[in-house]
Design a protein around this motif. Structure first.
Motif, PDB file in Angstrom:
ATOM      1  N   GLU A  86      42.065  42.262  36.161  1.00 40.86           N
ATOM      2  CA  GLU A  86      40.751  41.991  35.583  1.00 40.86           C
ATOM      3  C   GLU A  86      40.839  41.081  34.370  1.00 40.86           C
ATOM      4  N   LEU A  87      41.788  41.356  33.492  1.00 36.73           N
ATOM      5  CA  LEU A  87      41.895  40.595  32.250  1.00 36.73           C
ATOM      6  C   LEU A  87      42.719  39.325  32.395  1.00 36.73           C
ATOM      7  N   ARG A  88      43.487  39.240  33.481  1.00 31.77           N
ATOM      8  CA  ARG A  88      44.382  38.109  33.706  1.00 31.77           C
ATOM      9  C   ARG A  88      45.381  37.973  32.562  1.00 31.77           C
ATOM     10  N   LEU A  89      45.977  39.099  32.197  1.00 28.82           N
ATOM     11  CA  LEU A  89      46.938  39.129  31.101  1.00 28.82           C
ATOM     12  C   LEU A  89      48.214  39.832  31.548  1.00 28.82           C
ATOM     13  N   PRO A  90      49.380  39.378  31.072  1.00 24.02           N
ATOM     14  CA  PRO A  90      50.646  40.038  31.417  1.00 24.02           C
ATOM     15  C   PRO A  90      50.789  41.349  30.660  1.00 24.02           C
ATOM     16  N   LEU A 247      41.441  38.208  44.850  1.00 26.38           N
ATOM     17  CA  LEU A 247      41.495  39.665  44.732  1.00 26.38           C
ATOM     18  C   LEU A 247      40.188  40.228  44.176  1.00 26.38           C
ATOM     19  N   THR A 248      39.657  39.601  43.148  1.00 32.35           N
ATOM     20  CA  THR A 248      38.424  40.115  42.548  1.00 32.35           C
ATOM     21  C   THR A 248      37.234  39.943  43.478  1.00 32.35           C
ATOM     22  N   GLY A 256      32.997  47.481  47.244  1.00 34.86           N
ATOM     23  CA  GLY A 256      31.826  48.014  46.561  1.00 34.86           C
ATOM     24  C   GLY A 256      31.919  48.059  45.051  1.00 34.86           C
ATOM     25  N   TYR A 257      32.899  47.419  44.450  1.00 36.54           N
ATOM     26  CA  TYR A 257      32.939  47.323  42.999  1.00 36.54           C
ATOM     27  C   TYR A 257      33.432  45.937  42.624  1.00 36.54           C
ATOM     28  N   ALA A 258      33.184  45.553  41.383  1.00 37.80           N
ATOM     29  CA  ALA A 258      33.536  44.215  40.953  1.00 37.80           C
ATOM     30  C   ALA A 258      34.437  44.236  39.730  1.00 37.80           C
ATOM     31  N   TYR A 259      35.404  43.344  39.718  1.00 38.72           N
ATOM     32  CA  TYR A 259      36.101  43.033  38.486  1.00 38.72           C
ATOM     33  C   TYR A 259      35.295  41.954  37.780  1.00 38.72           C
ATOM     34  N   SER A 260      35.432  41.869  36.474  1.00 44.40           N
ATOM     35  CA  SER A 260      34.768  40.781  35.764  1.00 44.40           C
ATOM     36  C   SER A 260      35.533  39.485  36.010  1.00 44.40           C
ATOM     37  N   VAL A 261      34.818  38.418  36.245  1.00 41.09           N
ATOM     38  CA  VAL A 261      35.442  37.113  36.433  1.00 41.09           C
ATOM     39  C   VAL A 261      34.882  36.188  35.367  1.00 41.09           C
TER      40      VAL A 261
END
Length: 262
Positions: A86-90, A247-248, A256-261
C-alpha cells in the motif's frame, strides 16, 4: 501417572521494522487473530518509533518460546506484506534492532496511523484465510522492495505479477500458453487493451522483454557484469510501478477492498 501437558503461556515478542516509517505517538490496540472456523483470540499490539523505523511488540500464545516467536513473525510479516504494498515502501522485519555504528536512521519517514495498521492486519488475516496465493504475491513484492541485489529485486517483483496471473488469469485459450501469456491476459481483463494499460500503455513488447530476463535469472544464465546490473535496475523501476498498480487494482476489483493508490 503421565505428566500433564504444559499449558499455553502468554509471550510478549518484540520485533523491529527497518524502513522509512514512523508513528506520531506510541500506539496500543488489540487485533483479532485466528480464523473464522477455528479458535479466535486477540493479540495486544504496541508500536513505537526506533532509530531505523519501528519497534513493535505483540502477544503470542504458545507452550514454548520458539513457537511464540515464529507466530509473531508470521503475524507481523503478513501485515507488513500488505502495508508495504500500500505504501510502496521497503519494510524489513527483524528480531533485532539492525542499527550499527556506521548507519544513521532514515531522514524522511512516512507517518502510519493506527487505522492503517488495523486495516493492514485485517486485510492480511482475510487474505491468509481466503486468498493465500495473493498474500504470497504481496510477500514477494515486499521482498523486491527490501533486497539490495538488483537481479534479486527484479526477480521478486516479477514473481509478484506471475503468481497472481498464474492463479487468477481468465479462462481463455491464450492463457493456456504459459505464464507470459497469463500475465498478458490478466492485464487485458483488468485494464483492457494494451494502449490503455497504466504506466506501460502501448508497450506491447514489455512483457516479452521482461520475461526473457526473468528466465535468464531463474536459470542462472543472466550476466552479472555492470551493464547487466544497470539494465536490471532500470527495468525494476518500471516493474515495481506496474506490479504495485496491478496488485492494488486486482485486490480492489476482485476481492472487494482497495489499497490506496497515490
Amino acid at each position: 501417572m503421565p505428566e500433564r501437558a504444559t499449558e499455553r503461556a502468554t509471550w510478549i515478542v518484540q520485533l523491529f521494522v527497518d524502513g522509512p516509517i514512523a508513528v506520531a505517538d506510541p500506539i496500543r490496540f488489540q487485533q483479532l487473530k485466528g480464523f473464522n472456523d477455528r479458535r479466535q483470540f486477540y493479540s495486544e499490539v504496541s508500536v513505537q518509533n526506533s532509530l531505523l523505523g519501528l519497534r513493535m511488540s505483540v502477544t503470542a500464545f504458545a507452550r514454548e518460546r520458539d513457537p511464540a516467536r515464529k507466530a509473531a513473525l508470521v503475524f507481523l510479516g503478513e501485515m507488513l506484506d500488505v502495508l508495504a504494498t500500500e505504501l510502496r515502501l521497503p519494510l524489513r522485519l527483524s528480531l533485532f534492532d539492525l542499527r550499527n555504528a556506521d548507519r544513521s536512521g532514515h531522514s524522511v519517514k512516512r507517518v502510519v496511523t493506527e487505522h492503517e495498521f488495523r486495516k493492514a492486519f485485517t486485510q492480511a488475516r482475510w487474505l491468509s484465510e481466503q486468498e493465500p496465493t495473493f498474500l504470497r504475491a504481496l510477500s514477494w513484492f515486499r521482498k523486491g522492495l527490501i533486497t539490495e541485489d538488483s537481479l534479486d529485486r527484479f526477480f521478486a517483483l516479477w514473481l509478484a505479477l506471475e503468481i497472481v496471473a498464474s492463479k487468477y488469469h481468465p479462462d481463455v485459450p491464450g492463457a493456456k500458453k504459459g505464464s507470459k501469456s497469463q500475465i498478458w491476459e490478466s492485464f487485458k481483463v483488468l485494464w483492457g487493451d494494451c494502449a490503455n494499460w497504466p504506466i506501460i500503455g502501448s508497450q506491447d513488447r514489455w512483457i516479452d522483454e521482461n520475461y526473457t530476463l526473468r528466465l535468464q535469472i531463474a536459470h542462472g544464465i543472466a550476466a552479472v557484469d555492470v551493464e547487466a546490473v544497470e539494465r536490471a535496475t532500470e527495468m525494476s523501476e518500471t516493474i515495481q510501478e506496474v506490479s504495485q498498480r496491478f496488485l492494488t487494482d486486482w485486490a480492489h476489483r476482485y476481492f472487494g477492498y482497495a489499497y490506496s493508490v497515490a
